[in-house]
Write a protein that holds these residues in place. Structure first.
Motif, PDB file in Angstrom:
ATOM      1  N   VAL A  99       0.851  -1.182   0.000  1.00 20.12           N
ATOM      2  CA  VAL A  99       0.000   0.000   0.000  1.00 20.12           C
ATOM      3  C   VAL A  99       0.892   1.239   0.000  1.00 20.12           C
ATOM      4  N   GLY A 100       0.638   2.145  -0.938  1.00 19.03           N
ATOM      5  CA  GLY A 100       1.388   3.388  -1.010  1.00 19.03           C
ATOM      6  C   GLY A 100       0.764   4.467  -0.141  1.00 19.03           C
ATOM      7  N   THR A 101       1.521   5.513   0.099  1.00 21.77           N
ATOM      8  CA  THR A 101       1.049   6.657   0.876  1.00 21.77           C
ATOM      9  C   THR A 101       1.334   7.943   0.091  1.00 21.77           C
ATOM     10  N   PRO A 102       0.686   9.038   0.447  1.00 20.69           N
ATOM     11  CA  PRO A 102       0.926  10.294  -0.278  1.00 20.69           C
ATOM     12  C   PRO A 102       2.398  10.719  -0.330  1.00 20.69           C
ATOM     13  N   ASN A 103       3.184  10.400   0.692  1.00 25.30           N
ATOM     14  CA  ASN A 103       4.594  10.804   0.681  1.00 25.30           C
ATOM     15  C   ASN A 103       5.488   9.831  -0.091  1.00 25.30           C
ATOM     16  N   GLY A 104       4.897   8.762  -0.663  1.00 26.89           N
ATOM     17  CA  GLY A 104       5.664   7.837  -1.494  1.00 26.89           C
ATOM     18  C   GLY A 104       6.165   6.606  -0.786  1.00 26.89           C
ATOM     19  N   ASN A 105       5.921   6.474   0.509  1.00 33.18           N
ATOM     20  CA  ASN A 105       6.326   5.255   1.199  1.00 33.18           C
ATOM     21  C   ASN A 105       5.412   4.108   0.801  1.00 33.18           C
ATOM     22  N   PHE A 133       8.292  -3.602  -8.814  1.00 35.34           N
ATOM     23  CA  PHE A 133       7.178  -2.654  -8.721  1.00 35.34           C
ATOM     24  C   PHE A 133       7.301  -1.659  -9.860  1.00 35.34           C
ATOM     25  N   LEU A 134       6.166  -1.240 -10.393  1.00 38.11           N
ATOM     26  CA  LEU A 134       6.120  -0.119 -11.315  1.00 38.11           C
ATOM     27  C   LEU A 134       5.372   0.982 -10.583  1.00 38.11           C
ATOM     28  N   VAL A 135       5.965   2.165 -10.500  1.00 37.79           N
ATOM     29  CA  VAL A 135       5.319   3.300  -9.842  1.00 37.79           C
ATOM     30  C   VAL A 135       5.392   4.509 -10.764  1.00 37.79           C
ATOM     31  N   ALA A 136       4.374   5.348 -10.654  1.00 43.36           N
ATOM     32  CA  ALA A 136       4.333   6.606 -11.395  1.00 43.36           C
ATOM     33  C   ALA A 136       3.553   7.591 -10.547  1.00 43.36           C
ATOM     34  N   PRO A 137       3.853   8.867 -10.656  1.00 48.20           N
ATOM     35  CA  PRO A 137       3.127   9.856  -9.856  1.00 48.20           C
ATOM     36  C   PRO A 137       1.689  10.028 -10.329  1.00 48.20           C
ATOM     37  N   PHE A 138       0.785  10.037  -9.380  1.00 51.57           N
ATOM     38  CA  PHE A 138      -0.631  10.242  -9.629  1.00 51.57           C
ATOM     39  C   PHE A 138      -0.862  11.582 -10.320  1.00 51.57           C
ATOM     40  N   SER A 139      -1.607  11.554 -11.392  1.00 56.03           N
ATOM     41  CA  SER A 139      -2.068  12.743 -12.114  1.00 56.03           C
ATOM     42  C   SER A 139      -0.970  13.663 -12.642  1.00 56.03           C
ATOM     43  N   LYS A 198      10.662   1.566 -12.493  1.00 53.84           N
ATOM     44  CA  LYS A 198      10.701   0.155 -12.145  1.00 53.84           C
ATOM     45  C   LYS A 198      11.625   0.082 -10.932  1.00 53.84           C
ATOM     46  N   ILE A 199      11.087  -0.369  -9.762  1.00 48.46           N
ATOM     47  CA  ILE A 199      11.888  -0.365  -8.537  1.00 48.46           C
ATOM     48  C   ILE A 199      11.833  -1.728  -7.852  1.00 48.46           C
ATOM     49  N   ASP A 200      12.849  -1.998  -7.032  1.00 49.43           N
ATOM     50  CA  ASP A 200      12.895  -3.253  -6.285  1.00 49.43           C
ATOM     51  C   ASP A 200      12.359  -3.047  -4.872  1.00 49.43           C
ATOM     52  N   TYR A 201      12.449  -4.088  -4.032  1.00 46.35           N
ATOM     53  CA  TYR A 201      11.906  -4.040  -2.669  1.00 46.35           C
ATOM     54  C   TYR A 201      12.602  -3.041  -1.753  1.00 46.35           C
ATOM     55  N   ALA A 202      13.749  -2.533  -2.155  1.00 45.60           N
ATOM     56  CA  ALA A 202      14.446  -1.527  -1.354  1.00 45.60           C
ATOM     57  C   ALA A 202      14.174  -0.120  -1.874  1.00 45.60           C
ATOM     58  N   GLY A 203      13.413  -0.019  -2.952  1.00 51.97           N
ATOM     59  CA  GLY A 203      13.143   1.291  -3.543  1.00 51.97           C
ATOM     60  C   GLY A 203      14.203   1.722  -4.541  1.00 51.97           C
ATOM     61  N   ASN A 204      15.164   0.836  -4.853  1.00 50.43           N
ATOM     62  CA  ASN A 204      16.185   1.151  -5.839  1.00 50.43           C
ATOM     63  C   ASN A 204      15.569   1.219  -7.231  1.00 50.43           C
ATOM     64  N   SER A 255      10.760   3.413   0.552  1.00 51.62           N
ATOM     65  CA  SER A 255      10.299   4.632  -0.118  1.00 51.62           C
ATOM     66  C   SER A 255      10.410   4.488  -1.625  1.00 51.62           C
ATOM     67  N   SER A 256       9.401   4.988  -2.336  1.00 46.32           N
ATOM     68  CA  SER A 256       9.446   5.032  -3.795  1.00 46.32           C
ATOM     69  C   SER A 256       9.934   6.420  -4.202  1.00 46.32           C
TER      70      SER A 256
END
Length: 186
Positions: free
Chosen positions: A38-44, A74-80, A88-94, A59-60
């Motif tokens: 689960v992500g949070t607004p601050n990117g954690n 994980f694939l992450v992108a900023p909302f809106s 593309k990040i690993d379990y450490a946020g790298n 942290s992402s």
């Protein structure tokens, strides 16, 4: 609410819930095959087993993360963000790889569907109604959008909050409660 809720999509019946990290304002959610993240607004990003027991966090690189799992990363992108950069990040946020969208639009959430031609990324925008499927050009080692292969619209008066795939169809959740089951066309 600072919790994850399990709900029957056909009846809307509440099944169970567990609290997330205190005051985390959950944003973005994905399943890695073992844990719910689960992500949070601050990117954690916070991991939980299905009983709600925390299993880790990191942290992402983005705040308000649209979030999915591609089977390895994980694939992450900023909302809106307009034409967002995807990470593309690993379990450490790298950061493993990045690519920038050229779709000429925003995304709110996304889901990875592994069974379609080696995997496809689906995105949804909360207010524009766009639901799109993209092939990632992995045949040549180039992690970027190859092309848009589908674009369709749901009720533009609703606000889409989440997107997932059940192995056959897409499910899009409306902010006010309705769930849309959409044939993925594959």
């Amino acid at each position: 609410y600072d919790e994850v809720r399990k709900v029957n999509p056909f009846t809307g019946e509440f099944i169970s819930s567990f609290p997330t990290n205190e005051n985390s304002n959950p944003f973005g959610i994905t399943w890695d095959g073992q844990y719910l993240w689960v992500g949070t607004p601050n990117g954690n990003l916070y991991g939980y087993d299905l009983d709600g027991t925390p299993v880790g966090s990191f942290s992402s690189p983005v705040s308000y993360p649209a979030l999915t799992w591609d089977g390895e990363y994980f694939l992450v992108a900023p909302f809106s963000d307009y034409d967002p950069t995807f990470y593309k990040i690993d379990y450490a946020g790298n950061i493993i790889e990045t690519f920038t969208s050229s779709i000429g639009d925003w995304i709110s959430q996304m889901v990875w569907v592994p069974g379609h031609h080696g995997g496809n990324l689906w995105t949804v925008h909360e207010t524009m109604g766009h639901v799109r499927r993209f092939d990632l050009d992995s045949d040549f080692g180039d992690f970027g959008f190859a092309h848009e292969v589908s674009s369709f619209y749901i009720d533009v008066n609703s606000t889409r909050y989440a997107i997932t795939h059940d192995g056959s169809d897409l499910w899009i959740a409306d902010w006010n409660g309705p769930y849309y089951r959409v044939d993925d066309g594959i």
